[in-house]
Design a protein around this motif. Structure first.
Motif, mmCIF file in Angstrom:
data_model
loop_
_atom_site.group_PDB
_atom_site.id
_atom_site.type_symbol
_atom_site.label_atom_id
_atom_site.label_comp_id
_atom_site.label_asym_id
_atom_site.label_seq_id
_atom_site.Cartn_x
_atom_site.Cartn_y
_atom_site.Cartn_z
ATOM 1 N N TYR A 78 -88.603 22.842 -5.331
ATOM 2 C CA TYR A 78 -89.679 23.827 -5.240
ATOM 3 C C TYR A 78 -90.879 23.521 -6.135
ATOM 4 N N PRO A 79 -90.780 23.638 -7.466
ATOM 5 C CA PRO A 79 -91.991 23.380 -8.264
ATOM 6 C C PRO A 79 -92.545 21.971 -8.093
ATOM 7 N N ILE A 97 -85.512 22.747 -9.060
ATOM 8 C CA ILE A 97 -86.824 22.435 -9.651
ATOM 9 C C ILE A 97 -87.489 21.306 -8.876
ATOM 10 N N ARG A 117 -89.516 32.683 -6.101
ATOM 11 C CA ARG A 117 -90.358 32.503 -7.288
ATOM 12 C C ARG A 117 -91.408 31.409 -7.107
ATOM 13 N N PHE A 118 -91.036 30.312 -6.431
ATOM 14 C CA PHE A 118 -91.914 29.151 -6.400
ATOM 15 C C PHE A 118 -92.460 28.796 -5.024
#
Length: 196
Positions: free
Chosen positions: A25-26, A22, A93-94
């Motif tokens: 990436y985000p 997390i 995904r990110f």
């Protein structure tokens, strides 16, 4: 207590991986993410020390101690591969990374053969830890459960070997088509896939 430690360490392992990915990436904080992912071996070290101390202080050697040794062996051997498996999915995904591909045929068999040495390593580490725990157990009568775990390790190794051979001889076929297709021009190599 050892069962609770194993459960807590397993949870901490995945929490560190999730937090690291997390952050990477985000949140876009790659250094923090890398630092969090680098802490995952510390979880294994905590479990190892706690298990040894429990036995050394007179704890009854039992299934929990055997399970701790097996867990540590597989966590050390497969930990990096599990992180790569999770990283590929977070990147997709990110961060716009390629979608993880499901492998078939020869590609899947190759991944099985790449995983087999990791299973050998995991079994070797677990066996070494079991011997170490046996050597520090205060009462020789307590170690029967620990020595019985060597049979479990042999079964795990045999099962993974048979799994690999079976997929080499009878490859998993792609739905509705051939078992393997050569990659097209300029196709990127697939990321290593973790085999649960």
């Amino acid at each position: 207590m050892v069962y609770a430690l194993i459960a807590g360490c397993e949870a901490a392992f995945w929490i560190l991986i999730a937090a690291g990915l997390i952050a990477r990436y985000p949140l876009g904080r790659r250094r923090l993410g890398t630092a969090l992912l680098a802490l995952t071996p510390v979880v294994d070290l905590v479990l190892l020390v706690a298990t040894a101390l429990d036995l050394r202080s007179g704890g009854q050697a039992g299934t929990a101690h055997s399970l701790a040794a097996v867990y540590l062996g597989f966590s050390v051997a497969y930990g990096r591969r599990m992180v790569a498996w999770a990283d590929a999915r977070f990147a997709h995904r990110f961060a716009g990374g390629p979608a993880p591909r499901r492998l078939y045929g020869r590609e899947y068999a190759i991944e099985c053969w790449k995983g087999l040495p990791l299973t050998f390593l995991a079994v070797a580490i677990a066996a070494g830890l079991l011997w170490a725990l046996i050597s520090i157990a205060p009462d020789p009568d307590q170690v029967a459960t620990l020595t019985g775990s060597f049979r479990v390790l042999a079964i795990i190794l045999g099962a993974d070997t048979l799994w690999t051979l079976s997929y080499t001889l009878w490859p998993r076929t792609r739905p509705g088509g051939a078992s393997w297709e050569p990659p097209g021009p300029g196709a990127s190599q697939p990321r290593a896939q973790f085999r649960p």
